[in-house]
Design an enzyme around this catalytic site. Structure first.
Site, PDB file in Angstrom:
ATOM      1  N   LYS A 121       0.834  -1.199   0.000  1.00 40.43           N
ATOM      2  CA  LYS A 121       0.000   0.000   0.000  1.00 40.43           C
ATOM      3  C   LYS A 121       0.874   1.258   0.000  1.00 40.43           C
ATOM      4  CE  LYS A 121      -3.930   1.728   2.798  1.00 40.43           C
ATOM      5  NZ  LYS A 121      -4.737   1.399   4.002  1.00 40.43           N
ATOM      6  N   SER A 202      -9.565   1.398   3.558  1.00 39.86           N
ATOM      7  CA  SER A 202      -8.757   2.204   2.671  1.00 39.86           C
ATOM      8  C   SER A 202      -7.755   1.414   1.842  1.00 39.86           C
ATOM      9  CB  SER A 202      -8.012   3.259   3.490  1.00 39.86           C
ATOM     10  OG  SER A 202      -7.086   2.661   4.381  1.00 39.86           O
ATOM     11  N   SER A 226      -9.892  -1.150   7.480  1.00 39.77           N
ATOM     12  CA  SER A 226      -9.236  -0.850   6.205  1.00 39.77           C
ATOM     13  C   SER A 226      -8.505  -2.019   5.565  1.00 39.77           C
ATOM     14  CB  SER A 226      -8.267   0.325   6.371  1.00 39.77           C
ATOM     15  OG  SER A 226      -8.986   1.533   6.479  1.00 39.77           O
TER      16      SER A 226
END
Length: 539
Positions: A121, A202, A226
Site C-alpha cells: 500500500k 482504505s 481498512s
C-alpha cells in the site's frame, strides 16, 4: 458519532470514471482461478507454495514471474477492465528478481518468500525509486528517507516489491463524506467483481490487486476496517494483526493506538506465510516489544482440523443488516459445525460505548503522528505539518477537493494533542469497553476460542454525489481493542463477495489462522472475478 457511522473511516475515499451500464463481462486473465489447495491453471493465480515448487524445480524464475505479473498489470489494471489498483510500479523489480534468482542458483534462500512478488500500500515507506504518498498530491514525487520496517522485513525475506497500490487518500482520514478507493494521486480503484461498484477501503488497491491476480501477495494497513472490509468486498483473505505484532514505523499514520499493517492474499496459507515474514519486534516501535516470542511460524497453524473442538461465539448483534448476507453466513456456520466447532449464540457487549470516543482518539493522534512521520521519513517533503497539508489542498482544490472535503484534517488540526486529559479519558474508555468489558468478557464468560460474524456488507455503487453506502460491519471491536481479525471469502450475493470474520483476544493469530484455514479448505468459496461492468440482477 455512532459506531456504524465511524466505519466510514475504515471504508472510504473516490474519483469519477466512466462506467459501462450493461452487464457485459470482460474475460478474466488466462487461467484465472482461485487457489485454495488444488493446483491452479495459471502460475499467476497460484499461491506461494506452488510458485516456490516451480522455482525449485527450475521451471520458473523470479524474473519470469515478475515479468508476467507486470504484463498482467498492463493488461488488466492499466488497460482492459482498468481496475486501477496499482499506483506506481517499481522500476527495479526485474533487477531485484534477477539477483534473487542468482542467490537461489548459489543455494542461498532467504525464506519461503524468496523471489515472490508483492504489492504494498502507498502509505508504507520504501527507500527506493518509488514515492510514498498516502495517495495525496501533497506528497507526489516524495521519496522516503528509509524503508518502513515492514518493507525491510519483506526484503530480508526475499520478497520482490513490484509496486505500490492505490488507497483511500490519507487512509480515509480526510473527509466525513468521502468515496472509498479514491486518491488525488491515484484516482479511483474499481471492484473486479463489478466495475461500477466500490472496493471499500482504505486498502482498496491491495484488495483489488489480489482479486485480479496482479501479484502473489499484498500488504494493506488498517485503523478500523481498512484491511478486513476491502478484503471481504473483493473476495480475498485479510488479516488485521494484534496491535504490536507488526511494526508501524515508516507507515504514514492515522493513530498509533489502532494502526497496523497486515496481509491481503487469495488464500489463508499465503496470508500465514506473509504474516510470519513481516511480524516481529522493532526498536523504532515500542508497541512491538510484546511481539518478542509472538511472531510464530504461522504456517504451522495451517491444519485441516483447526476447527475441531473450538468453541466459537456467533456474534448475533452483528447480523441483521442484510437478510441476503445473513443467509450466506448461516450456511457457512453449518460448515463450521461440520468441521467440529461448537457454536454458541452471543451478543458482544458494550459495542455502543466507544463510537464517539474512538473518533476522538483518532483525531487527537492524527496530527502529532503524521507530523512525526514527515520529520522522520519525508524530511524533504514540501509539507511539514497538518496545517501545510490543509493549505495545500485548499490551494489545489480543483484536483484534491473536487469530490469531497477535508473535514477530518481540519478537526485533527484543532485537537490539542496527546497531553489532553479528554484524549486520555477517551482512550481508556475505548480499551475498557472493547477489551476487558467487550471481547475479553464474552470470550471468558462463554469460554470461547473466537467470535464469528459477517465481515460487512457487499460492494455498493461508487457514488460521487451521495458518498459511500454501507451495510453492517464487524471491524470496530477488534480494531478498537487492538485484537486480531481474520476475514475469509464465504460466498456471494448477486455475484458480489461476502466475507466471514474470525476475531479473538490479543496474540491469538495462530489459533484464528487455524480456524480460518480449516473453514476455507472445507468451503472453497472463493472464485475469481470476470470483471463485469455491473451486477446482473437477473442472475
Amino acid at each position: 458519532m455512532k459506531r456504524r457511522d465511524f466505519v466510514r473511516l475504515g471504508l472510504s475515499a473516490g474519483v469519477s470514471t466512466s462506467m459501462a451500464a450493461g452487464a457485459a463481462a470482460v474475460a478474466p486473465p488466462a487461467g484465472a482461478a482461485g487457489n485454495h489447495g488444488a493446483a491452479s491453471s495459471s502460475i499467476l493465480d497460484a499461491g506461494v507454495q506452488e510458485q516456490q515448487a516451480q522455482m525449485a524445480a527450475g521451471k520458473l524464475s523470479s524474473r519470469s514471474l515478475v515479468q508476467q505479473y507486470l504484463a498482467r498489470i498492463a493488461a488488466v489494471d492499466k488497460a482492459g477492465p482498468r481496475i486501477n489498483a496499482v499506483i506506481e510500479l517499481n522500476p527495479e523489480a526485474v533487477a531485484i528478481a534477477e539477483q534473487l534468482d542468482r542467490e537461489r542458483k548459489a543455494g542461498k534462500l532467504r525464506g519461503p518468500l524468496h523471489g515472490i512478488p508483492v504489492l504494498i500500500k502507498d502509505n508504507i515507506a520504501t527507500f527506493d525509486a518509488m514515492c510514498t504518498t498516502a495517495g495525496s498530491l501533497a506528497l507526489a514525487g516524495v521519496r522516503a528517507s528509509k524503508d518502513a520496517f515492514v518493507a525491510q522485513k519483506l526484503r530480508e525475506a526475499g520478497a520482490v516489491i513490484i509496486g505500490k497500490t492505490n488507497l483511500s487518500e490519507w487512509a480515509n482520514m480526510r473527509s466525513t463524506h468521502s468515496v472509498s478507493g479514491w486518491s488525488g494521486r491515484g484516482g479511483q480503484t474499481r471492484n473486479p467483481y463489478a466495475l461500477d461498484r466500490n472496493t471499500s477501503g482504505s486498502s482498496s488497491g491491495s484488495a483489488a490487486a489480489m482479486a485480479a491476480g496482479l501479484a502473489t501477495l499484498a500488504i494493506g494497513t488498517e485503523t478500523d476496517g481498512s484491511i478486513v472490509s476491502p478484503a471481504s468486498t473483493c473476495g480475498i483473505v485479510g488479516i488485521k494483526p494484534t496491535l504490536g505484532l507488526v511494526s508501524r514505523s515508516g507507515i504514514i499514520p492515522i493513530a498509533h493506538s489502532q494502526d497496523t499493517a497486515g496481509p491481503m492474499t487469495r488464500s489463508v496459507a499465503d496470508a500465514a506465510l506473509l504474516l510470519g515474514a513481516i511480524a516481529g519486534s522493532d526498536p523504532r516501535d515500542a508497541a512491538t516489544g510484546d511481539a518478542q516470542g509472538k511472531a510464530a511460524d504461522f504456517a504451522a497453524a495451517l491444519r485441516l482440523d483447526g476447527l475441531k473442538g473450538k468453541r466459537i461465539g456467533v456474534a448475533r448483534n452483528f447480523f441483521g443488516s442484510s437478510p441476503a448476507i445473513d443467509a450466506v453466513i448461516e450456511n457457512e456456520l453449518a460448515i463450521l459445525k461440520a468441521q467440529g466447532a461448537i457454536l454458541v449464540d452471543v451478543q458482544v457487549p458494550n459495542v455502543d460505548k466507544y463510537g464517539d470516543s474512538e473518533l476522538d482518539v483518532l483525531l487527537a493522534e492524527f496530527r502529532p503522528d503524521l507530523e512525526a512521520y514527515l520529520r522522520d521519513y519525508a524530511p524533504h517533503a514540501p509539507v511539514k505539518t497538518m496545517a501545510d497539508v490543509i493549505a495545500f489542498n485548499e490551494k489545489n482544490a480543483g484536483r484534491e477537493l473536487q469530490f469531497f472535503g477535508q473535514e477530518h484534517l481540519v478537526a485533527a488540526q484543532k485537537k490539542p494533542g496527546l497531553i489532553d486529559a479528554a484524549y486520555r479519558e477517551a482512550l481508556a474508555n475505548n480499551h475498557r469497553y472493547s477489551r476487558e468489558e467487550g471481547i475479553d468478557k464474552i470470550l471468558k464468560d462463554e469460554k470461547l476460542d473466537a467470535l464469528v460474524a459477517p465481515t460487512g456488507g457487499t460492494a455498493w455503487l461508487t457514488d460521487y454525489i451521495n458518498g459511500d453506502h454501507y451495510g453492517g460491519s464487524f471491524s470496530s471491536p477488534a480494531a478498537v481493542a487492538g485484537y486480531p481479525h481474520v476475514t475469509v471469502p464465504a460466498g456471494y450475493v448477486q455475484g458480489l463477495p461476502v466475507g466471514i470474520s474470525f476475531v479473538g483476544t490479543a496474540w491469538t493469530e495462530a489459533s484464528l489462522i487455524g480456524m480460518a484455514y480449516a473453514y476455507e479448505q472445507a468451503s472453497l468459496r472463493r472464485r475469481p472475478p470476470v470483471f463485469p461492468a455491473t451486477v446482473n440482477l437477473k442472475a
